[in-house]
Design an enzyme around this catalytic site. Sequence first.
Site, PDB file in Angstrom:
ATOM      1  N   GLN A 286       0.871  -1.172   0.000  1.00 47.66           N
ATOM      2  CA  GLN A 286       0.000   0.000   0.000  1.00 47.66           C
ATOM      3  C   GLN A 286       0.905   1.218   0.000  1.00 47.66           C
ATOM      4  O   GLN A 286       1.505   1.565   1.014  1.00 47.66           O
ATOM      5  CB  GLN A 286      -0.918  -0.040   1.220  1.00 47.66           C
ATOM      6  CG  GLN A 286      -1.789  -1.300   1.254  1.00 47.66           C
ATOM      7  CD  GLN A 286      -2.855  -1.298   0.172  1.00 47.66           C
ATOM      8  OE1 GLN A 286      -3.737  -0.448   0.153  1.00 47.66           O
ATOM      9  NE2 GLN A 286      -2.773  -2.255  -0.759  1.00 47.66           N
TER      10      GLN A 286
ATOM     11  N   GLY B 244     -11.950   3.238   3.370  1.00 45.42           N
ATOM     12  CA  GLY B 244     -11.008   2.357   2.683  1.00 45.42           C
ATOM     13  C   GLY B 244      -9.947   3.109   1.892  1.00 45.42           C
ATOM     14  O   GLY B 244     -10.002   4.335   1.750  1.00 45.42           O
ATOM     15  N   HIS B 245      -8.990   2.373   1.340  1.00 41.85           N
ATOM     16  CA  HIS B 245      -7.885   2.998   0.612  1.00 41.85           C
ATOM     17  C   HIS B 245      -8.365   3.696  -0.657  1.00 41.85           C
ATOM     18  O   HIS B 245      -9.288   3.242  -1.310  1.00 41.85           O
ATOM     19  CB  HIS B 245      -6.763   2.000   0.313  1.00 41.85           C
ATOM     20  CG  HIS B 245      -7.143   0.757  -0.410  1.00 41.85           C
ATOM     21  ND1 HIS B 245      -6.289  -0.303  -0.563  1.00 41.85           N
ATOM     22  CD2 HIS B 245      -8.293   0.376  -1.003  1.00 41.85           C
ATOM     23  CE1 HIS B 245      -6.880  -1.249  -1.236  1.00 41.85           C
ATOM     24  NE2 HIS B 245      -8.091  -0.878  -1.498  1.00 41.85           N
ATOM     25  N   ASN B 246      -7.737   4.816  -0.957  1.00 39.02           N
ATOM     26  CA  ASN B 246      -7.981   5.596  -2.190  1.00 39.02           C
ATOM     27  C   ASN B 246      -9.293   6.368  -2.176  1.00 39.02           C
ATOM     28  O   ASN B 246      -9.616   7.022  -3.171  1.00 39.02           O
ATOM     29  CB  ASN B 246      -7.982   4.714  -3.448  1.00 39.02           C
ATOM     30  CG  ASN B 246      -6.782   3.806  -3.550  1.00 39.02           C
ATOM     31  OD1 ASN B 246      -5.779   4.003  -2.875  1.00 39.02           O
ATOM     32  ND2 ASN B 246      -6.884   2.783  -4.366  1.00 39.02           N
TER      33      ASN B 246
ATOM     34  N   SER C 225     -11.568   3.372  -3.119  1.00 36.40           N
ATOM     35  CA  SER C 225     -11.589   4.119  -4.382  1.00 36.40           C
ATOM     36  C   SER C 225     -12.910   4.837  -4.664  1.00 36.40           C
ATOM     37  O   SER C 225     -13.078   5.395  -5.746  1.00 36.40           O
ATOM     38  CB  SER C 225     -11.236   3.213  -5.575  1.00 36.40           C
ATOM     39  OG  SER C 225      -9.957   2.640  -5.380  1.00 36.40           O
TER      40      SER C 225
END
Lengths: 341, 341, 341
Positions: free
Chosen positions: B210, B251-253, B271
């Site tokens: 990550q 969450g990521h992004n 995302s």
Amino acid sequence: MPDPRFFQAAGPFSLSRLAEIAGAVLADGADGDYRVEAVAALDVAGVHEISFLDNMRYKDQFSSTKAGACIVHPDFAPEAPEGVHLLFSQYPYKSYALIAQALYPERGVAEAFVSEQAYIAEDVQIGQGCVIEPGVVIRSGAKIGASCWIGAQSVIGENVELGEGVRIGENATVSHALIGDYSRLYPGVRVGQDGFGFAIDPSGHVKVPQLGRVIIESHVEIGANTTIDRGAGPDTVIGQGTWIDNLVQIGHNVKIGRGCVIVAQVGISGSTVLEDFVAIGGQAGLAGHLRIGQGARIAAQTGVMRDLQGGQEYMGYPALPIRQFMKQVALLKRLADKKER
Amino acid sequence: MPDPRFFQAAGPFSLSRLAEIAGAVLADGADGDYRVEAVAALDVAGVHEISFLDNMRYKDQFSSTKAGACIVHPDFAPEAPEGVHLLFSQYPYKSYALIAQALYPERGVAEAFVSEQAYIAEDVQIGQGCVIEPGVVIRSGAKIGASCWIGAQSVIGENVELGEGVRIGENATVSHALIGDYSRLYPGVRVGQDGFGFAIDPSGHVKVPQLGRVIIESHVEIGANTTIDRGAGPDTVIGQGTWIDNLVQIGHNVKIGRGCVIVAQVGISGSTVLEDFVAIGGQAGLAGHLRIGQGARIAAQTGVMRDLQGGQEYMGYPALPIRQFMKQVALLKRLADKKER
Amino acid sequence: MPDPRFFQAAGPFSLSRLAEIAGAVLADGADGDYRVEAVAALDVAGVHEISFLDNMRYKDQFSSTKAGACIVHPDFAPEAPEGVHLLFSQYPYKSYALIAQALYPERGVAEAFVSEQAYIAEDVQIGQGCVIEPGVVIRSGAKIGASCWIGAQSVIGENVELGEGVRIGENATVSHALIGDYSRLYPGVRVGQDGFGFAIDPSGHVKVPQLGRVIIESHVEIGANTTIDRGAGPDTVIGQGTWIDNLVQIGHNVKIGRGCVIVAQVGISGSTVLEDFVAIGGQAGLAGHLRIGQGARIAAQTGVMRDLQGGQEYMGYPALPIRQFMKQVALLKRLADKKER
């Protein structure tokens, strides 16, 4: 048998002594002098171990158990395997709980000590017989009752008061709060931080100072990583003997009555009131400013948008009386099946 | 009146001074010299205390309040009890917020200090006027702006940058992040850990490094025990003035715009993009890789599986425009009732 | 390119070396000697950077990427822009993961050290090459394997055992647990506290001692602020290679098989069993005492109240096979639309 690395048994006890502790009765043919050393689940229990049958899913395990002794409702006596010493109880799970408490007593805080690596303000009052672990921070004016246990790295805020026998798990934070006797916070609990209070404004939300407290009455349990915001003006209140599971969110000004049960990941929005003995299943959510009547039961994942009367069971999104919800579920299935054909 | 153990009032203020602070207007007959010492809720306020009416559920409490003064929309003046000094405001809740801020100012960090029991790498830069409490760990290369407050037992990772006036609650962790001015993390917040990134493989899931950051802009609030993963490659971004409640998962992004409001226990998958001023009710969930239009409002517990247009309100599982969802709820009820009869 | 303040690249690597690492093949015309320095997303990648296409939502970004190199399924070669060096892979995301691991290796714990500000009981065993940060508490009898990393302010309970290469994030707590090799707990994880066990009683719920453990097998990941209760008698078990995201709740006695994937904010109630390779979407909830068959996939927010067969996908509240759920959703929409007209 519980792993002796983690659990030390206080026994053995005679079966008749355990019957007494458990409010249970020796069945005909059970040997009151039978020696019980440990508790164990039906499928793994052996000689000198006691088990119990409470959930009918496990009836087959009961019929084939190798346990030396077993607590069971008298109606199930005929299903018992040969040779097992039976204790009869109207409430087998409660009887088991009492026996397990006797066999595996919680360690007290007899070896009271205050770590030199704790950071305790000078004017903090600490009662007799407390354990205060390394890294604990206790801010000015706090009062810690007798026999409290405060786990490593926890932070107790200014003027917070803990009653007698309170246990605070590791890495927990408590501020703006009064906590009653024998209540227990698990690791990572957050009590007393600002509620989610702001006035929406296009040029930037305006923070509303949160000027209430958190009142936790006695014998309350609060699960790991649960968050309880302090009141916005009124207090947030958790009533006596209420049990709250892990990762629950309690908003500002919420009032929870006595003896409630709130399962993991439930969210209760600001200013909602739960009367006594309300039970809420996991992941259910309650909107703000509602009143939930005494003894209401709310199923897991239910979404509550209105006041609910007490004494009934609810389910659905939005919440309905459970029979009505189940009827809708069945109807929709029938219609879809018909369409299919 | 707020408990003086936990809240110290800065007042008293004259009513006319408070009107000025609140962008409010003295009603006819209200005494501009009336002395206000504290805020209080309608049902408990007394003499020299000011309250407000914003939510119509509490109209009866307004009509019978004993408050010395009250902020209210002019339309409700006729419902006011005798003798209460009224302030008129188009936005009573915002006016109350401003008055409460004046009466109960947040304590600054005037008494700057860096605990000797903090573990701070040699090359860390710390601005003027910071408080850094015991047990805090600040790793190599971090830059802490002026007037920051870092609560006990928190950990600030390598090369992390905090702007001016940032507050980090106790027991929080921050890594791989840049945090803007006056943003505030509550206790137990987790920012910057690995996102949930792996390639599924029968012989063992393969971890995807990550390699992004978390960018938190200015004036952001992040509630207790909330988790914000760093980007997988792109960054995770929280826009200026956004408020996030407790136990939220980002969450990521994920990119969140300015002025959004995200209530407790919401989950936003990797995302997904929120444009500005999106509001999401408690426990709602958003799938990954979606775009939510500006000003969209998503009701509590809604399950969002597709892009949503801005400016509208949504509810349901899967999400629908709220009118459509409510129509389905009503229809299903009618069908089930008919079946019943 | 990943921010060099937070991520240090180990490269450059030649494209042919990366093909080898990734189990990929150089496309016709791709230059095996092309120098790759970093990874980047399709829309921001530049010269000497490698990207990948896995999710068709990003096909347009692929067609216009400025990346020097790109991993892609051979079927999409025709969409590639001129001049990009292609690596063909049947599993582009897995190939990307392997390349990113090579370019950005995790820092090992080569610089082993045990902080003098950690509180470690005298009889604790610590393997070679461990990092134990400030504020860590390790209680009596614990055994820490070689090459473990224990983050600041974490607490490891009595007689807990960690295998080799275990990583414990900051501010985490672990008790009554055995943790296998290379498993990893993120910050704020709570493992081993009491499960939510009590016998309901009008005069006060009776606590049931929780006498089991938590067994975490090898190569398990457990996300930030997740809570895993220890068993009530039987153990709570997390199988090898299972990935658990943030803010998940795992109740007592739950058994999770190998290679499962459990997304954020899922709740699994006590005594439920997941066979191998089960995947559960975010915020889904499972009732207690269920069995979920091998390879079952449960969509986000699903409410599971019954046993589920393996190998199928489920959605809904209550859970249904996903096709059946979608049919009901469509039917209800049609009926409401008809009513409308």
